[in-house]
Design a protein around this motif. Structure first.
Motif, PDB file in Angstrom:
ATOM      1  N   THR A 190       0.985  -1.126  -0.256  1.00  0.00           N
ATOM      2  CA  THR A 190      -0.093  -0.196   0.098  1.00  0.00           C
ATOM      3  C   THR A 190       0.838   1.332   0.166  1.00  0.00           C
ATOM      4  OG1 THR A 190      -0.054   0.200   2.323  1.00  0.00           O
ATOM      5  CG2 THR A 190      -1.898  -1.325   1.358  1.00  0.00           C
ATOM      6  N   LYS A 191       0.414   2.305  -0.665  1.00  0.00           N
ATOM      7  CA  LYS A 191       0.788   3.657  -0.194  1.00  0.00           C
ATOM      8  C   LYS A 191      -0.086   4.776   0.548  1.00  0.00           C
ATOM      9  CE  LYS A 191      -1.274   5.307  -4.591  1.00  0.00           C
ATOM     10  NZ  LYS A 191      -1.287   5.436  -5.976  1.00  0.00           N
ATOM     11  N   GLY A 192       0.375   5.680   0.962  1.00  0.00           N
ATOM     12  CA  GLY A 192      -0.329   6.427   1.761  1.00  0.00           C
ATOM     13  C   GLY A 192      -0.122   6.242   3.083  1.00  0.00           C
ATOM     14  N   SER A 193      -1.005   6.946   4.036  1.00  0.00           N
ATOM     15  CA  SER A 193      -1.037   6.972   5.453  1.00  0.00           C
ATOM     16  C   SER A 193      -2.233   6.816   6.256  1.00  0.00           C
ATOM     17  CB  SER A 193      -0.009   7.942   5.840  1.00  0.00           C
ATOM     18  OG  SER A 193      -0.060   8.117   7.249  1.00  0.00           O
ATOM     19  N   LEU A 194      -2.558   6.248   7.219  1.00  0.00           N
ATOM     20  CA  LEU A 194      -3.862   6.589   8.167  1.00  0.00           C
ATOM     21  C   LEU A 194      -3.162   7.534   9.108  1.00  0.00           C
ATOM     22  CD1 LEU A 194      -4.884   2.922   8.743  1.00  0.00           C
ATOM     23  CD2 LEU A 194      -5.664   4.496   6.888  1.00  0.00           C
ATOM     24  N   CYS A 195      -2.189   8.082   9.145  1.00  0.00           N
ATOM     25  CA  CYS A 195      -1.526   8.651  10.323  1.00  0.00           C
ATOM     26  C   CYS A 195      -1.140  10.471  10.310  1.00  0.00           C
ATOM     27  CB  CYS A 195      -0.443   7.850  11.098  1.00  0.00           C
ATOM     28  SG  CYS A 195       0.439   8.560  12.344  1.00  0.00           S
ATOM     29  N   ASP A 196      -0.103  10.380   9.631  1.00  0.00           N
ATOM     30  CA  ASP A 196       0.709  11.912   9.522  1.00  0.00           C
ATOM     31  C   ASP A 196       0.923  12.492   8.100  1.00  0.00           C
ATOM     32  OD1 ASP A 196       2.621   9.848   9.184  1.00  0.00           O
ATOM     33  OD2 ASP A 196       4.074  10.796  10.524  1.00  0.00           O
ATOM     34  N   GLY A 197       0.625  11.358   7.025  1.00  0.00           N
ATOM     35  CA  GLY A 197       0.921  11.864   5.855  1.00  0.00           C
ATOM     36  C   GLY A 197       0.570  13.063   5.110  1.00  0.00           C
ATOM     37  N   ALA A 198      -0.767  13.781   5.675  1.00  0.00           N
ATOM     38  CA  ALA A 198      -1.096  14.923   4.837  1.00  0.00           C
ATOM     39  C   ALA A 198       0.038  16.086   5.518  1.00  0.00           C
ATOM     40  CB  ALA A 198      -2.503  15.347   5.269  1.00  0.00           C
ATOM     41  N   GLY A 199       0.306  16.062   6.817  1.00  0.00           N
ATOM     42  CA  GLY A 199       1.037  17.224   7.303  1.00  0.00           C
ATOM     43  C   GLY A 199       2.343  16.958   7.190  1.00  0.00           C
TER      44      GLY A 199
END
Ligand SMILES: Nc1nc2c(c(=O)[nH]1)N[C@H]1C(S)=C(S)[C@@H](COP(=O)(O)OP(=O)(O)OC[C@H]3O[C@@H](n4cnc5c(=O)[nH]c(N)nc54)[C@H](O)[C@@H]3O)O[C@H]1N2
Ligand SMILES: Nc1nc2c(c(=O)[nH]1)N[C@H]1C(S)=C(S)[C@@H](COP(=O)(O)OP(=O)(O)OC[C@H]3O[C@@H](n4cnc5c(=O)[nH]c(N)nc54)[C@H](O)[C@@H]3O)O[C@H]1N2
Ligand SMILES: [Mo]
Length: 594
Positions: free
Chosen positions: A105-114
């Motif tokens: 997978t790519k991306g994050s459930l956590c801090d990726g946007a910040g």
């Protein structure tokens, strides 16, 4: 006596001493300072473990289970890995995915946007050392629940002037010099407003800006495109409060401790970039006792032996049903992923759901193959941290006669399938450690900088800060509430509340203690312990009320360890950073009719 390290997903990454069958916090470790939290001290030992491999509800031997997995994994296999254990060897399973031409997978459930926002502005996400935080005069705690999620930072901010920016009156907000109890999802506007007043009152550090962020005049033009009155209304604050905050930070050594809470929104990247801009305008980067601390990129600067070319699908809105087999390692997506009703529907269409973890949970119950893992006390590993730059070894402190480590899992499947190319476990552990610098006998990350951004921004510290210059937000358009059917609404006012997400002391995301509470303001007229239906356009859950004056009246707070919380949350993906947007939803409340 053996030294080891906690591998739970947390800023602190504590150093543990094992002696005489007892564990305690390492007194000499600069961060741990002798203290451990309830999760490692108690909860991890209380939680019943999965002890036997199972196929379709039938107990089998580990060899049979591995033979079965080896026979089904192929190029239609997805590996979905959670963060139940954040040590480096978790990623060894990428090597298996590489061999079978599988997908991760790519991306994050956590801090990726910040993090995406930080990279847009600063070029690279460097960790602000705790030693700099200790040298500050004022600490702005912005969407981080430090007494719950990051308590080992507390000694570093003791006796300082504290400003808290959070929709909840958190424990630290109660003793802060200033608490801005803003509306959720309005941090970007607060940061823009602060910037505007910094310019208006000529508080910006022109000399420093000319060198490190020379486009600041354009940023002034950008922040002036927002109307002050409209911003104050969105944030739900007033000019006096903005003035109070500016007078507390003016001319001081200030650090901002920004947490995951501010960026669980589609515009999460912009939020971090606008907060960074406040610090930039005041010239607070690259100086002693100053800076912005966020969840750092713990692998920054390391060569990673587990990176191979692998196909990737979204971690936030995962198309599980496009795969024949899904391996779920170290995670509990049926509870932790947004829009879990949809997650469960999709997993129901997968032939082989293989759960590789420690505990029974909503995900293991839906798996047809269950493989018990070993926990971090039972295997060797290396622990990096997103809260500080120390790197520590995880040393096995006890044998366990059930379960399998991630390395052994991969090694056994390689053997069965006659794949070559796997190095020894020792090799990989040393691969990480050998890249570290050493301070006395403590390992330290390659990315450590005593004064991050001292010479400038960008990877080579020769660039300038890049200000936000565009803002485009379609949330108001998307926010169309569906009223729940079959329940009578008891509220006369607009029945629409922000869902405030946070963590709890006695759990680590969905591991350990569970909650069945929704926390809301007493003026809404509910009784403690009363059952209520909480609904969003994605689903509904029944919870019990806990009244609290610490919460805004337009919010409900539900912690990440609450059963069913993610039936309410959307699987939309942040504009940048491919992150989950747990906060980007409004919920309604209905009395449960008996
Ligand atoms: N509504 C809402 N949802 C959220 C959040 C929120 O704030 N609000 N927070 C999000 C965040 S920040 C995160 S990081 C995610 C976390 O979500 P996940 O990554 O799914 O993590 P957990 O739910 O803690 O589940 C971890 C599982 O890992 C297993 N495990 C533990 N140690 C090991 C090990 O050594 N090996 C193996 N194989 N398994 C192990 C345990 O069985 C445990 O059940 O949740 C997200 N979900
Ligand atoms: N005990 C314990 N410790 C943990 C965890 C745990 O589950 N339990 N989880 C770990 C993990 S995976 C992570 S990612 C970190 C996260 O730890 P933190 O960075 O602290 O992030 P959160 O707990 O998600 O949210 C922090 C704060 O954000 C506030 N908040 C919510 N929405 C908004 C908003 O719109 N604006 C502002 N300003 N504030 C908002 C919440 O009220 C909360 O006080 O903690 C880690 N540490
Ligand atoms: Mo997280």
């Amino acid at each position: 006596m053996i030294y080891t390290t906690c591998a739970l997903d947390c800023y602190d990454g504590c150093s543990i001493v094992y002696d005489n069958d007892k564990i305690s916090g390492d007194k000499l470790h600069p961060v741990t300072q002798g203290a451990l939290c309830a999760n490692v001290n108690k909860n991890i030992f209380k939680e019943p473990r999965i002890t036997t491999p199972m196929i379709n509800g039938k107990a089998i031997s580990m060899d049979e289970a591995l033979e079965y997995i080896a026979s089904v994994v192929d190029d239609k296999t997805l590996l979905w890995r959670g963060s139940g254990n954040v040590a480096v060897m978790q990623e060894v399973t990428n090597l298996l995915m590489g061999k079978i031409d599988g997908t991760i997978t790519k991306g994050s459930l956590c801090d990726g946007a910040g993090e995406a926002g930080i990279i847009e502005g600063r070029g690279v996400n460097l960790t602000l050392p705790l030693e700099q935080i200790a040298k500050s005069e004022v600490v702005v705690i912005w969407g981080r629940d430090v007494t719950v999620t990051n308590r080992h930072i507390l000694p570093f901010i003791k006796d300082k002037k504290i400003i808290v920016i959070d929709p909840i009156k958190t424990k630290i907000a109660k003793s802060a010099h200033l608490h801005i109890q803003l509306a959720p999802r309005s941090d970007l506007y607060l940061a823009v407003l602060l910037a505007r007043f910094i310019f208006m009152e000529e508080l910006h550090d022109k000399k420093w800006l000319d060198k490190f962020a020379s486009d600041y005049e354009e940023y002034y033009d950008f922040v002036r495109t927002f109307r002050i009155k409209a911003l104050l209304a969105l944030i739900d604050t007033n000019l006096d409060t903005i003035g109070d905050m500016l007078s507390l930070i003016e001319g001081k050594k200030v650090v901002f401790l920004v947490g995951a809470g501010v960026q669980k929104y589609s515009i999460g990247n912009e939020v971090l970039r606008a907060i960074d801009a406040v610090a930039v305008l005041l010239g607070l980067f690259g100086k002693e006792g100053c800076g912005v601390s966020y969840l750092g990129d713990s692998k920054l600067g390391f060569k990673n032996p587990f990176v191979t070319e692998i196909k990737k699908v979204s971690k936030v809105d995962t198309p599980f049903d496009e795969f024949d087999s899904v391996i779920i390692q170290g995670g509990n997506p049926c509870e932790s992923m947004p829009n879990t009703n949809e997650v469960i529907n999709r997993l129901e269409n997968v032939k082989n759901v293989i759960y590789f973890g420690l505990y029974e949970n909503e995900t293991s119950r839906r798996a047809n193959v269950v493989i018990p893992a070993k926990n971090f006390f039972e295997k060797n590993d290396v622990r990096l941290s997103y809260g500080h730059s120390y790197v520590s070894k995880i040393n096995k402190i006890k044998e366990c006669d059930f379960g399998i480590s991630e390395y052994d899992f991969v090694r056994e499947i390689f053997k069965i399938k006659s794949f070559g190319g796997l190095e020894s476990e020792e090799y990989y552990l040393n691969y990480w450690l050998d890249q570290c610098d050493k301070m006395g006998n403590i390992f330290i990350s390659k990315a450590y900088r005593e004064l991050p951004y001292e010479n400038g921004f960008g990877k080579d510290e020769d660039e300038e800060f890049v200000f936000l210059d565009d803002h485009d937000d379609d949330f108001i358009e998307r926010k169309k509430l569906k009223r729940p059917r079959g329940y009578k609404n008891i509220l006369d006012k607009e029945n629409s509340f922000w869902l405030v997400n946070s963590k709890s002391n006695d759990s680590l995301n969905t591991q350990f203690e569970k909650s069945n509470r929704v926390i809301l303001h007493p003026d809404l007229g509910f009784c403690d312990d009363e059952e209520v239906m909480v609904s969003s356009e994605f689903g509904e859950i029944r919870l019990r009320i806990k009244n609290s004056v610490d919460i805004r009246i337009d919010c409900v707070k539900i912690t990440a360890n609450t059963i069913g919380i993610n039936k309410l949350t959307p699987s939309i993906i942040s504009n940048e950073g491919h992150n989950a947007c747990y906060g980007e939803v409004k919920v309604s409340l209905s009395k449960v009719l008996i």
